[in-house]
Scaffold this active site. Structure first.
Site: not given
Ligand code: TXE
Length: 468
Positions: A241, A275
């Protein structure tokens, strides 16, 4: 220093590597947490694998009883959980209480679902029964915007379908999830539900673990793609998602006042960090001026501040990275000719505050329109022809949600049918239901959450052919 890793029902000391959890309202350190080591992630998966041997045979009635007790405990501890959410996430306390309450209701809804068994009767007399069996151990990786609610969305469908689960919450907002997992552990056997803490590195170790059958992930498209790419060797399934850039299309027959309130609420829900928030607003030229006038009025009556203060209606952005990203998008949009409609109030010096920001006279090609802002800034674009606006709406590489606003439901539905996204709302937005599948098209995701469709993604089919 606090350590909160819960493995096999026990609170466990993490590694020497630590990370700080900050309060976004003042940037003060709430706590410092020891990250889980790769060995601890492995322990959590092993404990879940062991627990699965019993849990997969549990009766639906027992699961539903456990869910009911968990929902009751959540309601009883609502104030404390909401306080934690506000402290770590920033949203106003009232919204945090809504998050907790909605989480409890969601759990009850999931409990009410029945996992179907299909029977196929063949003409030759053979009977085939099709069962939906649990997968084994599921990994869940959650973000920082609705930390408690999204953990509920991940954990309970997996548990209901008799899987065991290990969660890794966002390093920015782990506290309310730890609380949730503590409550769950009061009512399920050891090992069924664990939580490991740390940055993306810990998430990566967990999601790549060979004994994980499926990864359910909510977060950025980039991380989702990385998880998907690492699932190849072990053929594990994924539910992703991801981000969105939801369009709202407003026709000229709406009631401006009431529609403006609803649009504001769905674009700026949780300071826009949702989201499925409305992220690009296309308004028909006939009502463009009236609608933006009303939206500005609503934006300027918000009280921006610390979510713990009673009169705050609008909290800070959750983290520095997101704060910088949204600020940069706003500056760029103005530099590119966007008209800033809202006055910036005086904001507290510390904390990641951005007042609700409306920018008009924009077009595609400006980053605030084309990219996901995930924060309190809404681009407004004027349109005159419906065919043209549909084409512009569908230009996005995202396809999570969209909305059409009109009193003419038939006309709105015709437009809805042409939008390239997993959910379309007519006269609302971000209005999720536990009963309806919710999933992104294009770069917004893979698979579904919610409803029976979402539930069954945590199962695999087994067909039993019976010949007599
Ligand atoms: O997201 P990450 P970030 C979007 C929003 C935001 C952007 C970046 O646009 O500006 O994403 O946010 C974990 N393997 N959304 O950098 O990195 C991390 O520790 C496994 C939309 O915060 O995707 C956290 O628990 N896991 C959104 C989770 O992934 C990993 C909500 C989300 O972080 C990982 C949030 C890896 N390699 C941000 N790297 C929505 N869809 O609601 C990081 N994580």
């Amino acid at each position: 220093m606090n350590t909160h890793v819960i493995i096999n029902g026990e609170n466990i000391q993490g590694s020497a590597e630590t990370f700080k959890v900050l309060n976004p309202a003042n940037e003060e350190v709430i706590t410092e947490i020891a990250s889980a080591t790769p060995e601890q992630v492995n322990q959590a998966v092993q404990a879940a694998t062991e627990a699965f041997k019993q849990w997969k045979n549990i009766s639906d009635k027992e699961i539903n009883n456990s869910f009911s007790k968990i929902a009751n405990d959540i309601r009883q501890e609502k104030k404390e959980i909401a306080r934690l959410i506000t402290l770590e996430q920033g949203k106003p306390l009232g919204l945090a209480e809504f998050e907790v309450e909605a989480g409890a209701s969601w759990i009850e809804y999931i409990a009410s679902l029945e996992i179907p068994v299909e029977t196929i009767q063949e003409p030759g007399g053979k009977t085939i029964q099709v069962y939906n069996r649990p997968l084994g151990v599921v990994a869940s990786i959650t973000p920082w915007n609705w930390p408690f609610m999204i953990a509920v969305w991940h954990l309970f469908p997996a548990l209901k379908t008799k899987n065991c689960i290990v969660n890794k919450p966002s390093e920015y907002t782990p506290l309310s999830t730890v609380k949730l997992v503590e409550i769950i552990n009061r009512h399920v056997p050891k090992g069924v539900c664990s939580v490991v803490l740390g940055t993306g590195k810990v998430g990566q170790v967990l999601s790549e673990h060979p004994d994980i059958a499926k990864v359910t992930f909510t977060g950025s498209t980039r991380t989702g793609q990385s998880i998907l790419s690492h699932s190849v060797n072990t053929l594990k399934g994924v539910v992703l998602e991801l981000g969105g850039n939801d369009v709202g299309i407003v026709l000229d027959d709406i009631d401006v006042d009431s529609t403006a309130e609803k649009i504001f609420g769905s674009a700026f829900l949780n300071a826009g960090q949702t989201c499925a928030a409305l992220k690009r607003l296309y308004v028909h030229e006939n009502i463009y001026e009236d609608l933006i006038h009303k939206l500005v009025e609503i934006a300027e009556r918000q009280v921006v501040g610390d979510g713990q203060e009673e009169n705050t209606t609008f909290g800070p952005v959750q983290n520095r990275m997101q704060f910088n990203k949204v600020k940069a998008l706003i500056e760029d949009a103005i530099a590119q000719g966007g008209e800033l409609l809202t006055q910036a109030p005086v904001l507290p010096e510390n904390g990641y505050y951005i007042a609700p920001t409306l920018i008009a006279n924009l077009r595609e090609g400006v980053a605030l329109v084309d990219e996901e802002q995930f924060g309190p800034a809404l681009p407004i674009i004027k349109f005159s022809e419906i065919d043209d606006v549909i084409q512009r709406a569908n230009q996005s590489s995202f396809g999570l949600g969209g909305s059409v606003w009109s009193q003419d439901i038939e006309k709105a539905q015709e437009i809805a049918n042409q939008l390239e996204c997993g959910t379309v709302w007519i006269n609302s937005h971000a209005d999720l239901s536990p009963a309806a599948p919710f999933g992104g098209w294009k770069l917004s995701g893979l698979g579904y959450s919610f409803g029976l469709d979402g539930l069954l993604l945590f199962t695999k089919k087994q067909a039993i052919h019976i010949s007599r």
